[in-house]
Scaffold this active site. Structure first.
Site, PDB file in Angstrom:
ATOM      1  N   ASP A 165       0.878  -1.178   0.000  1.00  0.00           N
ATOM      2  CA  ASP A 165       0.000   0.000   0.000  1.00  0.00           C
ATOM      3  C   ASP A 165       0.914   1.226   0.000  1.00  0.00           C
ATOM      4  O   ASP A 165       2.121   1.111   0.246  1.00  0.00           O
ATOM      5  CB  ASP A 165      -0.886  -0.019   1.263  1.00  0.00           C
ATOM      6  CG  ASP A 165      -1.818   1.187   1.363  1.00  0.00           C
ATOM      7  OD1 ASP A 165      -2.291   1.684   0.326  1.00  0.00           O
ATOM      8  OD2 ASP A 165      -2.070   1.655   2.493  1.00  0.00           O
ATOM      9  N   SER A 166       0.326   2.386  -0.237  1.00  0.00           N
ATOM     10  CA  SER A 166       1.096   3.620  -0.113  1.00  0.00           C
ATOM     11  C   SER A 166       1.553   3.835   1.329  1.00  0.00           C
ATOM     12  O   SER A 166       2.492   4.567   1.589  1.00  0.00           O
ATOM     13  CB  SER A 166       0.227   4.808  -0.525  1.00  0.00           C
ATOM     14  OG  SER A 166      -0.953   4.812   0.275  1.00  0.00           O
ATOM     15  N   CYS A 184      -4.352  -1.478  -1.955  1.00  0.00           N
ATOM     16  CA  CYS A 184      -4.531  -0.037  -2.111  1.00  0.00           C
ATOM     17  C   CYS A 184      -5.463   0.194  -3.292  1.00  0.00           C
ATOM     18  O   CYS A 184      -5.162  -0.224  -4.421  1.00  0.00           O
ATOM     19  CB  CYS A 184      -3.168   0.608  -2.385  1.00  0.00           C
ATOM     20  SG  CYS A 184      -3.239   2.373  -2.708  1.00  0.00           S
ATOM     21  N   GLU A 216      -3.536  10.589   5.119  1.00  0.00           N
ATOM     22  CA  GLU A 216      -2.352  11.175   5.782  1.00  0.00           C
ATOM     23  C   GLU A 216      -2.667  11.549   7.220  1.00  0.00           C
ATOM     24  O   GLU A 216      -1.851  11.349   8.123  1.00  0.00           O
ATOM     25  CB  GLU A 216      -1.872  12.459   5.092  1.00  0.00           C
ATOM     26  CG  GLU A 216      -1.539  12.314   3.651  1.00  0.00           C
ATOM     27  CD  GLU A 216      -2.694  12.800   2.790  1.00  0.00           C
ATOM     28  OE1 GLU A 216      -3.680  12.054   2.660  1.00  0.00           O
ATOM     29  OE2 GLU A 216      -2.607  13.906   2.241  1.00  0.00           O
ATOM     30  N   CYS A 251     -11.061   3.148   0.311  1.00  0.00           N
ATOM     31  CA  CYS A 251      -9.627   3.363   0.537  1.00  0.00           C
ATOM     32  C   CYS A 251      -9.281   2.523   1.752  1.00  0.00           C
ATOM     33  O   CYS A 251     -10.035   2.509   2.736  1.00  0.00           O
ATOM     34  CB  CYS A 251      -9.349   4.840   0.815  1.00  0.00           C
ATOM     35  SG  CYS A 251      -7.697   5.187   1.480  1.00  0.00           S
ATOM     36  N   HIS A 307      -7.282   2.807   4.049  1.00  0.00           N
ATOM     37  CA  HIS A 307      -7.055   3.503   5.322  1.00  0.00           C
ATOM     38  C   HIS A 307      -8.355   3.705   6.114  1.00  0.00           C
ATOM     39  O   HIS A 307      -8.315   3.881   7.331  1.00  0.00           O
ATOM     40  CB  HIS A 307      -6.444   4.886   5.079  1.00  0.00           C
ATOM     41  CG  HIS A 307      -4.963   4.865   4.821  1.00  0.00           C
ATOM     42  ND1 HIS A 307      -4.437   4.498   3.607  1.00  0.00           N
ATOM     43  CD2 HIS A 307      -3.911   5.168   5.624  1.00  0.00           C
ATOM     44  CE1 HIS A 307      -3.107   4.598   3.666  1.00  0.00           C
ATOM     45  NE2 HIS A 307      -2.764   4.993   4.884  1.00  0.00           N
TER      46      HIS A 307
HETATM   47  N1  DGL Z   1      -4.750   3.297   1.076  1.00  0.00           N
HETATM   48  C1  DGL Z   1      -4.867   3.874  -0.228  1.00  0.00           C
HETATM   49  C2  DGL Z   1      -6.135   3.409  -0.941  1.00  0.00           C
HETATM   50  O1  DGL Z   1      -6.679   2.363  -0.621  1.00  0.00           O
HETATM   51  C3  DGL Z   1      -4.755   5.352  -0.424  1.00  0.00           C
HETATM   52  C4  DGL Z   1      -4.070   6.290   0.457  1.00  0.00           C
HETATM   53  C5  DGL Z   1      -3.264   7.286  -0.338  1.00  0.00           C
HETATM   54  O2  DGL Z   1      -3.786   8.298  -0.813  1.00  0.00           O
HETATM   55  O3  DGL Z   1      -2.094   7.000  -0.504  1.00  0.00           O
HETATM   56  O4  DGL Z   1      -6.613   4.040  -1.838  1.00  0.00           O
END
Ligand code: DGL
Length: 265
Positions: free
Chosen positions: A14-15, A77, A152, A187, A189
């Site tokens: 993931d990021s 992600c 973030e 997302c 997160h």
């Molecule tokens: N966790 C990432 C997703 O599922 C995105 C977070 C980011 O913007 O890096 O889209």
């Protein structure tokens, strides 16, 4: 070779640390697998970056993970999937499992006909997302709510923080006002703040994330490729960011300390 030294873990990336919400479901379903989790913290957030950047970075990461000995790859992600899944599949010798916002199950579940989708700007603007909505939810009203800054803020301040509360106030209110009865967490997160999102919606609104569906899909792909099993639940967490600060964020989100290595793909 003892099972603890199994050289073929499943790589998950993931990021940042959103993919840990997916990893949790993967480990629950596949306890006999070893995992290597990579957080590309140096480039978080992907959600505000150009598609070409995410595509190049995604391919580079996938190639490095294959060289590192992974037996399969999970793109944990939504943003990386939207921008890079096809390029990664084309470039990778490994079975690749990607994930996308749960618009299809949401379309089957909604009664009001109004579906909210919370995701990054990049995901929502992608062709892949437009196609997903067109294919599965064309008869419904789909409210695509971009949530810039949220991933973030969750990492920088923790879920239970004023910046996260303020962002959620702004992002969830339009979904409540439009009477969405299903809200897709598009997302990885956002499951970290699912309770906080639910508190801003009327009782009974369903929140959907895709962790368990991804775990089932991964199990099917491993079985089909005769790659199932062989580990013992070992987990290595690595990041392109500074291990000490990433380690502190991991501990806060995961609920216990996990060692974090530095790794540059
Ligand atoms: N966790 C990432 C997703 O599922 C995105 C977070 C980011 O913007 O890096 O889209």
């Amino acid at each position: 070779m003892p099972a603890s030294l199994n050289p073929h873990p499943i790589a998950v990336f993931d990021s940042g640390l959103g993919g840990l919400t997916v990893l949790r479901a993967l480990r629950a379903r596949l306890p006999q697998e070893d995992f290597f989790y990579f957080a590309d913290t140096r480039f978080l957030p992907y959600g505000d970056r150009p598609e070409a950047f995410i595509r190049e970075r995604g391919v580079l990461i996938a190639e490095a993970l294959a060289r590192r000995g992974a037996k399969a790859l999970v793109i944990a992600c939504n943003t990386a999937t939207a921008a890079a899944a096809e390029a990664i599949r084309a470039a990778s010798p490994l079975p690749v499992v990607a994930l996308e916002p749960g618009v299809k199950p949401a379309a089957a579940l909604t009664r009001s006909g109004v579906i909210g989708v919370m995701a990054t700007t990049r995901t929502l603007h992608s062709e892949r997302f437009q196609r997903l909505v067109g294919d599965h939810a064309a008869q419904h009203r789909v409210l695509a709510q971009a949530c810039p800054g949220l991933a973030e803020a969750i990492e920088a301040h923790g879920p239970d923080s004023l910046p996260v509360e303020q962002l959620l106030d702004a992002f969830v209110a339009p979904l409540a006002a439009a009477s969405a009865d299903v809200v897709v967490l598009g997302c990885t997160h956002y499951p970290w703040v699912a309770g906080m999102i639910a508190r801003r919606l009327p009782a009974g609104v369903m929140l959907l994330d895709t962790g368990e569906a991804v775990a089932r899909q991964l199990e099917r792909r491993l079985a089909a490729a005769a790659l199932l099993g062989g580990g013992d639940g070992r987990l290595v967490v690595a990041s392109s960011g500074a291990p000490v600060s990433v380690g502190a964020t991991v501990a806060r989100l995961w609920g216990s300390k996990l060692p974090v290595e530095h790794w540059e793909p």
